[in-house]
Design an enzyme around this catalytic site. Sequence first.
Site: not given
Ligand code: PXP
Length: 237
Positions: A7, A10, A43, A45, A49, A70, A101, A151, A191
């Site tokens: 992901n 960030h 994601h 959003r 953001r 996402e 999330t 998931e 997550h």
């Molecule tokens: N899976 C889903 C569905 C999420 O919403 C997120 C956060 O965007 C992640 C995985 C990844 O989480 P993290 O950034 O804490 O590794």
Amino acid sequence: MLNLGVNIDHAATLREVRHGIEPEPAFAALIAQTAGADSIVVHLREDRRHIKERDLCILKEIVKVKLNLEMSIAEEIVTIACKVKPDQATLVPEKRQELTTEGGLDVVSNFKKIKQAADKLGKSGIAVSLFIDPDKKQIDAARKLGIRMIELHTGRYADARNKKEQDKYFKELETAVKYARDRGLHVFAGHGLNYYNVPRVAKIKGIEELNIGYSIVCRAVLVGLERAVRQMKALIR
Ligand code: PXP
């Protein structure tokens, strides 16, 4: 074989701190892909953001591995997804004030609305996964909805404050994976996973993919810092 979804939200968060043009999330996606990411996750959003529609469109063009979007079930976002057509949509709950999330989708209480969104995405040729807590009721509701991929939210395990709590939530996760697999679902998880808590989860049989973002981007800042400083120093000298 366990797959890794990276992901890159960030990378975009860092860009948005200055409303600038770097780091470019597409660049991050290509590096992650080259390094072996099995999918790229973003994601989009509702408050935009970090990831913007423009990022999603570029990623759709350049990502060669699976592109997993996402998203909430808001009509506007569903319309964008149907237009851009990522390989997969992972439906997540979304609250404006949250930092990330916070929990899984409540499929039991929002069955009709989720079904509507999932059907629409499915008709556009997008594979749909639901991000849910490791809870039998939610797994049953996802199945009833006709979903084949889920998931599981690993946040409770990842945020555990001590070993006893972590063991409890690990067991919860393990049980949910088995329950879902026995019912023919494809199971992903993610997550809050990081370099310390991921090995245990990676050993759970039946999970096909882990989706990890924040800790990878954090690690990248640190492991890349020495090179970045050397490059700047060479440039100014
Ligand atoms: N899976 C889903 C569905 C999420 O919403 C997120 C956060 O965007 C992640 C995985 C990844 O989480 P993290 O950034 O804490 O590794």
